[in-house]
Motif scaffolding. Structure first.
Motif, mmCIF file in Angstrom:
data_model
loop_
_atom_site.group_PDB
_atom_site.id
_atom_site.type_symbol
_atom_site.label_atom_id
_atom_site.label_comp_id
_atom_site.label_asym_id
_atom_site.label_seq_id
_atom_site.Cartn_x
_atom_site.Cartn_y
_atom_site.Cartn_z
ATOM 1 N N ALA A 13 44.262 0.982 -56.514
ATOM 2 C CA ALA A 13 44.494 -0.396 -56.068
ATOM 3 C C ALA A 13 44.885 -0.435 -54.588
ATOM 4 C CB ALA A 13 45.590 -1.019 -56.934
ATOM 5 N N ARG A 14 45.849 0.370 -54.198
ATOM 6 C CA ARG A 14 46.356 0.305 -52.830
ATOM 7 C C ARG A 14 45.381 0.926 -51.834
ATOM 8 N NH1 ARG A 14 48.462 -3.370 -51.749
ATOM 9 N NH2 ARG A 14 49.328 -2.424 -49.879
ATOM 10 N N GLY A 15 44.820 2.069 -52.202
ATOM 11 C CA GLY A 15 43.856 2.710 -51.304
ATOM 12 C C GLY A 15 42.724 1.740 -50.971
ATOM 13 N N ALA A 35 38.735 11.315 -52.007
ATOM 14 C CA ALA A 35 39.162 12.078 -53.190
ATOM 15 C C ALA A 35 39.744 11.084 -54.180
ATOM 16 C CB ALA A 35 40.210 13.110 -52.810
ATOM 17 N N GLU A 36 39.197 11.062 -55.386
ATOM 18 C CA GLU A 36 39.672 10.117 -56.409
ATOM 19 C C GLU A 36 39.377 10.721 -57.779
ATOM 20 O OE1 GLU A 36 41.407 7.134 -56.970
ATOM 21 O OE2 GLU A 36 40.842 7.686 -59.025
ATOM 22 N N ALA A 37 40.426 10.779 -58.626
ATOM 23 C CA ALA A 37 40.292 11.455 -59.916
ATOM 24 C C ALA A 37 39.486 10.645 -60.938
ATOM 25 C CB ALA A 37 41.688 11.748 -60.477
ATOM 26 N N GLU A 40 34.763 6.419 -62.080
ATOM 27 C CA GLU A 40 34.249 5.063 -61.790
ATOM 28 C C GLU A 40 34.753 4.562 -60.439
ATOM 29 O OE1 GLU A 40 35.655 3.297 -65.483
ATOM 30 O OE2 GLU A 40 33.694 2.355 -65.721
ATOM 31 N N ARG A 41 36.052 4.800 -60.208
ATOM 32 C CA ARG A 41 36.623 4.366 -58.925
ATOM 33 C C ARG A 41 36.014 5.142 -57.758
ATOM 34 N NH1 ARG A 41 43.121 3.424 -59.981
ATOM 35 N NH2 ARG A 41 42.850 1.477 -61.081
ATOM 36 N N LEU A 42 35.786 6.438 -57.995
ATOM 37 C CA LEU A 42 35.203 7.297 -56.948
ATOM 38 C C LEU A 42 33.828 6.756 -56.555
ATOM 39 C CD1 LEU A 42 35.391 9.954 -55.300
ATOM 40 C CD2 LEU A 42 34.361 11.139 -57.237
ATOM 41 N N GLN A 78 49.751 8.267 -56.520
ATOM 42 C CA GLN A 78 51.010 7.790 -57.089
ATOM 43 C C GLN A 78 52.221 8.495 -56.467
ATOM 44 O OE1 GLN A 78 52.048 5.368 -58.662
ATOM 45 N NE2 GLN A 78 50.181 4.395 -59.386
ATOM 46 N N ASP A 79 53.391 7.876 -56.685
ATOM 47 C CA ASP A 79 54.627 8.254 -55.978
ATOM 48 C C ASP A 79 54.902 9.766 -55.941
ATOM 49 O OD1 ASP A 79 54.728 5.532 -56.195
ATOM 50 O OD2 ASP A 79 56.710 5.425 -57.104
ATOM 51 N N ARG A 80 54.674 10.446 -57.074
ATOM 52 C CA ARG A 80 55.026 11.870 -57.128
ATOM 53 C C ARG A 80 53.908 12.767 -56.618
ATOM 54 N NH1 ARG A 80 59.937 12.963 -59.369
ATOM 55 N NH2 ARG A 80 60.920 11.076 -60.157
ATOM 56 N N CYS A 188 62.358 -0.418 -51.936
ATOM 57 C CA CYS A 188 62.451 0.304 -50.657
ATOM 58 C C CYS A 188 61.937 -0.611 -49.546
ATOM 59 C CB CYS A 188 61.747 1.658 -50.692
ATOM 60 S SG CYS A 188 59.977 1.583 -50.699
ATOM 61 N N HIS A 189 61.059 -1.568 -49.881
ATOM 62 C CA HIS A 189 60.633 -2.567 -48.886
ATOM 63 C C HIS A 189 61.848 -3.376 -48.408
ATOM 64 C CE1 HIS A 189 56.383 -2.074 -49.028
ATOM 65 N NE2 HIS A 189 56.221 -2.490 -50.262
ATOM 66 N N ASP A 190 62.724 -3.725 -49.367
ATOM 67 C CA ASP A 190 63.874 -4.570 -49.017
ATOM 68 C C ASP A 190 64.889 -3.799 -48.183
ATOM 69 O OD1 ASP A 190 63.242 -7.055 -50.775
ATOM 70 O OD2 ASP A 190 62.906 -5.311 -52.036
HETATM 71 N N1 LIG Z 1 52.896 -0.912 -50.070
HETATM 72 C C1 LIG Z 1 53.075 -1.590 -51.188
HETATM 73 O O1 LIG Z 1 53.553 -2.716 -51.173
HETATM 74 C C2 LIG Z 1 52.709 -0.976 -52.523
HETATM 75 C C3 LIG Z 1 52.422 -1.807 -53.617
HETATM 76 C C4 LIG Z 1 52.090 -1.207 -54.827
HETATM 77 C C5 LIG Z 1 52.074 0.175 -54.921
HETATM 78 N N2 LIG Z 1 52.391 0.952 -53.853
HETATM 79 C C6 LIG Z 1 52.374 2.428 -53.926
HETATM 80 O O2 LIG Z 1 51.040 2.853 -53.692
HETATM 81 C C7 LIG Z 1 50.769 4.063 -54.387
HETATM 82 C C8 LIG Z 1 49.504 3.888 -55.214
HETATM 83 O O3 LIG Z 1 49.648 2.812 -56.105
HETATM 84 P P1 LIG Z 1 48.371 2.118 -56.785
HETATM 85 O O4 LIG Z 1 48.819 0.874 -57.421
HETATM 86 O O5 LIG Z 1 47.227 2.068 -55.815
HETATM 87 O O6 LIG Z 1 48.055 3.194 -57.919
HETATM 88 P P2 LIG Z 1 46.676 3.549 -58.587
HETATM 89 O O7 LIG Z 1 46.992 4.300 -59.808
HETATM 90 O O8 LIG Z 1 45.802 2.326 -58.675
HETATM 91 O O9 LIG Z 1 45.986 4.537 -57.505
HETATM 92 C C9 LIG Z 1 46.270 5.901 -57.402
HETATM 93 C C10 LIG Z 1 44.935 6.628 -57.508
HETATM 94 O O10 LIG Z 1 45.142 8.030 -57.301
HETATM 95 C C11 LIG Z 1 44.147 8.686 -58.092
HETATM 96 N N3 LIG Z 1 44.463 10.114 -58.257
HETATM 97 C C12 LIG Z 1 45.217 10.683 -59.224
HETATM 98 N N4 LIG Z 1 45.231 12.025 -59.072
HETATM 99 C C13 LIG Z 1 44.495 12.288 -57.954
HETATM 100 C C14 LIG Z 1 44.153 13.494 -57.261
HETATM 101 N N5 LIG Z 1 44.566 14.712 -57.683
HETATM 102 N N6 LIG Z 1 43.387 13.412 -56.145
HETATM 103 C C15 LIG Z 1 42.954 12.188 -55.705
HETATM 104 N N7 LIG Z 1 43.245 11.024 -56.350
HETATM 105 C C16 LIG Z 1 44.000 11.077 -57.443
HETATM 106 C C17 LIG Z 1 44.160 7.902 -59.390
HETATM 107 O O11 LIG Z 1 42.999 8.121 -60.160
HETATM 108 C C18 LIG Z 1 44.295 6.472 -58.908
HETATM 109 O O12 LIG Z 1 43.051 5.808 -58.786
HETATM 110 C C19 LIG Z 1 52.015 4.356 -55.227
HETATM 111 O O13 LIG Z 1 52.802 5.311 -54.559
HETATM 112 C C20 LIG Z 1 52.721 3.014 -55.273
HETATM 113 O O14 LIG Z 1 54.122 3.102 -55.460
HETATM 114 C C21 LIG Z 1 52.681 0.391 -52.658
#
Ligand SMILES: NC(=O)c1ccc[n+]([C@@H]2O[C@H](COP(=O)([O-])OP(=O)(O)OC[C@H]3O[C@@H](n4cnc5c(N)ncnc54)[C@H](O)[C@@H]3O)[C@@H](O)[C@H]2O)c1
Length: 417
Positions: A13-15, A35-37, A40-42, A78-80, A188-190
């Motif tokens: 979503a964010r990317g 790079a996307e796991a 379909e998204r890739l 994702q975060d971790r 963390c935004h706040d």
């Molecule tokens: N800036 C903001 O306001 C905001 C808002 C929402 C989320 N976020 C942060 O953005 C980050 C992503 O959130 P999101 O909602 O886009 O999540 P998401 O799950 O939609 O996207 C993460 C993507 O990473 C992919 N992925 C997983 N393993 C992978 C790997 N080994 N190599 C490559 N890709 C891999 C997943 O398939 C997934 O499509 C998180 O850290 C979240 O906390 C930020």
């Protein structure tokens, strides 16, 4: 203007939201690898950005093993899954745009800040609020001295009851063991906005909060594990089918690529998004307050709550010569001497997060082009570590029954400096 090239790590979503900039302004930015796991998204990302098949990877490890391919790495996993790809990308000379939170581990945040310095690269964190017309206008009014010296700030983060259920009870940020505590994932935004507006170090912090409502102890009699088979679903404000097949349909993109009614129903049967809010695997708080004291003696009060009608932030800033309020898209300033009211209405923004999604990419590209001039990014790793530490300290305080945390001591403990 030189077109810059980028790789995308995590086209979720964010990317995809940040990558939209390359589609809107193709003369400025081009994605050359992804790079996307999720296959379909890739395929979708590669198709939209015209990326060659040999530059599509199913993991960030594979992409970075191919060596440096572009000027910039956008990291939106994702975060971790932030620290390793970030450090590796910096070592390969990429300038990195990294999603917040930097990491749920405080030491890793500091490690990434150091890696950017050691490799002489930009590392900018996606604290998108700072790049919005709304928050920039508030910052400008404070810098102009319009309300004198800031004495106190109240900031409310109204999460929205349905958004709470979607993201923080059923969704990706519901369990801090897999993602981050709420104060980091959402707030963390706040912390970052407060640190930026105050423009001085936070000295002490304390916090209270809990997961008061969304647990099995509050499950209504007769409720089931999933909404679709629940007897009392019609009387539940958090019904998943009512939301995802109604006004929240666009949010179903988080669990189905198709977005048809049939695929949404299937998602509600199979994914966490159809689970009972009282029987999910969530552990993050549904409400939390934080008190802060800054170097000048100024104070701030922050409240995050999942039980709100709207999904919006509200701020009231009290200065020695006037008061500023920000709600929705309106900012008002009242001058104590002249009694003048100034009203500023911020126009609706086309890009997400009130214009922050495109604003941060535009600013980052400018910084990459000017790299070497010594200018630091508005949300550099250093600025972000400062505000992330406020979030970590707040969480430590919450877990210690509200004990006050001294930020300088906390920083020394983390870094040994
Ligand atoms: N800036 C903001 O306001 C905001 C808002 C929402 C989320 N976020 C942060 O953005 C980050 C992503 O959130 P999101 O909602 O886009 O999540 P998401 O799950 O939609 O996207 C993460 C993507 O990473 C992919 N992925 C997983 N393993 C992978 C790997 N080994 N190599 C490559 N890709 C891999 C997943 O398939 C997934 O499509 C998180 O850290 C979240 O906390 C930020």
């Amino acid at each position: 203007m030189k077109q810059l090239t980028a790789i995308m790590i995590g086209a979720g979503a964010r990317g995809s939201a940040y990558a939209q900039y390359a589609l809107d302004y193709p003369h400025e930015l081009k994605f050359v690898a992804v790079a996307e796991a999720n296959p379909e998204r890739l395929a979708k990302f590669a198709g939209r950005h015209g990326i060659a098949e040999e530059r599509c990877y199913t993991s960030w490890e594979q992409l970075l093993a191919a060596g440096p391919l572009a000027d910039i790495a956008v990291i939106a996993t994702q975060d971790r899954m932030h620290t390793e790809p970030t450090v590796r990308a910096l070592r390969q000379s990429y300038h990195v745009l990294l999603e917040k939170p930097m990491s749920p581990e405080p030491q890793e945040c500091v490690q990434m800040e150091l890696a950017a310095k050691e490799n002489d690269r930009l590392l900018t964190i996606c604290h998108v609020l700072r790049y919005t017309p709304f928050w920039s206008a508030i910052k400008r009014l404070l810098s102009e001295g319009r309300i004198g010296e800031v004495a106190s700030i109240q900031l409310n983060e109204n999460v929205g009851y349905w958004h709470m259920a979607h993201s923080f009870v059923r969704g990706n940020w519901s369990n801090s063991d897999q993602s981050s505590p709420m104060i980091l994932a959402k707030s963390c935004h706040d912390m970052d906005v407060l640190s930026w507006l105050m423009d001085q170090p936070c000295r002490r912090i304390s916090s209270f909060g809990s997961l008061m409502h969304f647990h099995e102890g509050n499950a209504p009699a007769g409720s089931g594990d999933r909404c679709l088979s629940c007897e009392v679903e019609p009387t539940c404000p958090y019904s998943a089918p009512r939301f995802y097949l109604g006004e929240g349909m666009s949010w179903a993109r988080h669990f189905t690529e198709g977005l048809t009614r049939d695929s949404i129903v299937q998602g509600l049967q199979e994914t966490n998004y159809g689970r009972c809010v009282y029987r999910s695997d969530n552990n993050v708080v549904d409400h939390q307050v934080v008190n802060m004291e800054f170097a000048s003696g100024a104070t701030a009060m922050f409240s995050m709550c999942g039980f709100t009608r709207d999904q919006e932030r509200r701020i009231q800033i009290m200065g020695t010569r006037g008061e500023l309020r920000g709600e929705g898209s309106r900012i008002t300033v009242m001058d104590f001497l002249t009694h003048e009211h100034t009203v500023i209405d911020i126009p609706e923004q086309a890009s997400g997060h009130g214009g922050g999604d495109s604003g941060i990419v535009r600013s980052f590209l400018r910084e990459v082009r000017a790299y070497g001039s010594g200018a630091e990014s508005l949300t550099s790793a250093s600025a972000s570590v400062r505000s992330h530490l406020m979030a970590f300290a707040a969480e430590r305080s919450r877990l210690a029954h509200g004990q006050s945390i001294d930020l300088d001591e906390y920083y020394r403990e983390l870094t040994g400096r």
